[in-house]
Design an enzyme around this catalytic site. Structure first.
Site, PDB file in Angstrom:
ATOM      1  CG  ASP A 176     -32.575  74.637  -0.738  1.00  0.00           C
ATOM      2  OD1 ASP A 176     -32.719  74.714  -1.967  1.00  0.00           O
ATOM      3  OD2 ASP A 176     -31.864  75.432  -0.094  1.00  0.00           O
ATOM      4  CB  ALA A 232     -34.645  84.233   6.628  1.00  0.00           C
ATOM      5  NE  ARG A 233     -33.060  90.360   4.212  1.00  0.00           N
ATOM      6  CZ  ARG A 233     -31.974  90.206   4.959  1.00  0.00           C
ATOM      7  NH1 ARG A 233     -32.065  89.646   6.160  1.00  0.00           N
ATOM      8  NH2 ARG A 233     -30.799  90.606   4.512  1.00  0.00           N
ATOM      9  CG  ASP A 257     -33.624  88.525  14.905  1.00  0.00           C
ATOM     10  OD1 ASP A 257     -33.671  89.192  15.964  1.00  0.00           O
ATOM     11  OD2 ASP A 257     -32.669  88.598  14.100  1.00  0.00           O
ATOM     12  CD  GLU A 262     -36.120  94.037  10.363  1.00  0.00           C
ATOM     13  OE1 GLU A 262     -36.504  92.896  10.039  1.00  0.00           O
ATOM     14  OE2 GLU A 262     -34.931  94.392  10.401  1.00  0.00           O
ATOM     15  CG  HIS A 281     -32.446  92.426  11.731  1.00  0.00           C
ATOM     16  ND1 HIS A 281     -33.041  92.761  10.539  1.00  0.00           N
ATOM     17  CD2 HIS A 281     -31.449  91.569  11.398  1.00  0.00           C
ATOM     18  CE1 HIS A 281     -32.429  92.155   9.534  1.00  0.00           C
ATOM     19  NE2 HIS A 281     -31.458  91.432  10.035  1.00  0.00           N
ATOM     20  CG  LEU A 282     -31.341  90.995  18.765  1.00  0.00           C
ATOM     21  CD1 LEU A 282     -31.662  90.305  20.088  1.00  0.00           C
ATOM     22  CD2 LEU A 282     -30.545  92.254  19.004  1.00  0.00           C
TER      23      LEU A 282
END
Length: 323
Positions: A176, A232-233, A257, A262, A281-282
């Protein structure tokens, strides 16, 4: 101070339950019932000092702000405020605080579960047994002790995941370029993160510069038997590249996820490849977990009413690097 609840009414009782509303209304006079953004009228906004909202928040454009001349604070009981704030709201000094850290807790708990399960090769054995209808033969799984977990981004979710991992005997490293690293996390470059981690867990925001960031080169560089986890995405991953590399490298595994699009298109190879599992997407806050968000907003309001600094304020500068 006068307040108004404006948001998706289906989510309202999940985020702002009786206890959270009671705490909020210790500081706010709320004369009108909750409304959706589409049902707002200028008369409802004229005396509002504090807007209490979450998913389905109104956009703070010039017309809205003209109708709410007293608005000073927005309590956004959800995650990203990108669709809500505007240049006009920043220019008029409207302060915004959001509940992303509360959602980060839920996501980090899910990510931790998947990371530890991946180090035991749990999903691999489940899918193998289901395909063969037999006891899965054990492989060279590592387990947690001494394994290396890589986190892409140390935003709220990545940092919370790192905090949870600190309780386990793993080495945590992260990439990061904007974060301050705690002593428990090793800073590495992006290529090193993928090449040296037993599990890579994605926590970066989806921005123009991060879309499709995880492509062929990074995926092919992953260690033998490594696992990629995305809570995340979906757009962070070049999905075509992922499918190709998973097909080339049956030793790799992916736990997704989130996907892009989506949900995945019908017949997507993500549903049939033997080394990927997709969950719907839990990871984010579900049902009563959303009360964490309302509680956080009640705490922020109490700080505001007491003249103290807000712990989760979103500023225009910080928004540039966030989800």
């Amino acid at each position: 101070m006068n307040g108004l609840y404006v948001m998706n009414l289906d989510r309202f009782p999940d985020v702002y339950g009786p206890d959270e509303r009671a705490d909020i209304e210790r500081h706010l006079r709320v004369a009108a019932p909750p409304v959706t953004a589409g049902d707002l009228t200028p008369g409802l906004l004229a005396d509002v000092d504090v807007l209490v909202t979450a998913w389905g928040a109104p956009r703070l454009d010039a017309a809205f702000l003209d109708a709410a001349p007293k608005l000073a604070l927005v309590l956004y009981g959800a995650g990203s405020v990108r669709s809500t704030v505007t240049p006009e709201s920043w220019a008029r000094g409207v302060r915004v605080t959001a509940a992303g850290h509360a959602i980060a807790t839920a996501v980090a708990e899910f990510a931790l579960a998947q990371i530890l399960y991946a180090l035991k090769h749990g999903w691999r054995y489940v899918l193998t047994s289901r395909a063969t209808k037999a006891w899965a033969a054990r492989d060279a799984e590592k387990g947690a002790f001494g394994s290396v977990v890589g986190l892409l981004s140390l935003g709220a979710t990545g940092r919370t995941t790192a905090d949870l991992l600190a309780r386990h005997d793993v080495t945590v490293q992260a990439h990061d370029p904007f974060a301050t690293f705690p002593d428990s996390v090793r800073s590495v470059g992006l290529e090193e993160l993928f090449a040296t981690s037993d599990v890579v867990s994605l926590h970066a925001p989806l921005l123009p510069q991060t879309r499709g960031l995880v492509g062929h080169d990074l995926l092919r560089s992953m260690k033998r038997d490594a696992t990629l986890i995305n809570t995340a995405r979906g757009g962070l991953i070049d999905e075509t590249a992922l499918v190709e590399v998973l097909d080339e490298r049956p030793d790799l595994f992916a736990v997704l996820d989130v996907t892009d699009p989506e949900p995945p298109t019908p017949g997507s190879p993500l549903f049939s490849l033997p080394n990927v599992v997709v969950t719907p997407h839990l990871a984010g806050s579900l049902g009563p977990e959303r009360r964490r968000q309302g509680r956080l907003m009640a705490e922020e309001l109490a700080r505001y009413a007491a003249g103290r600094s807000l712990l989760h304020e979103v500023t225009e500068q910080r928004l540039g690097h966030s989800a």
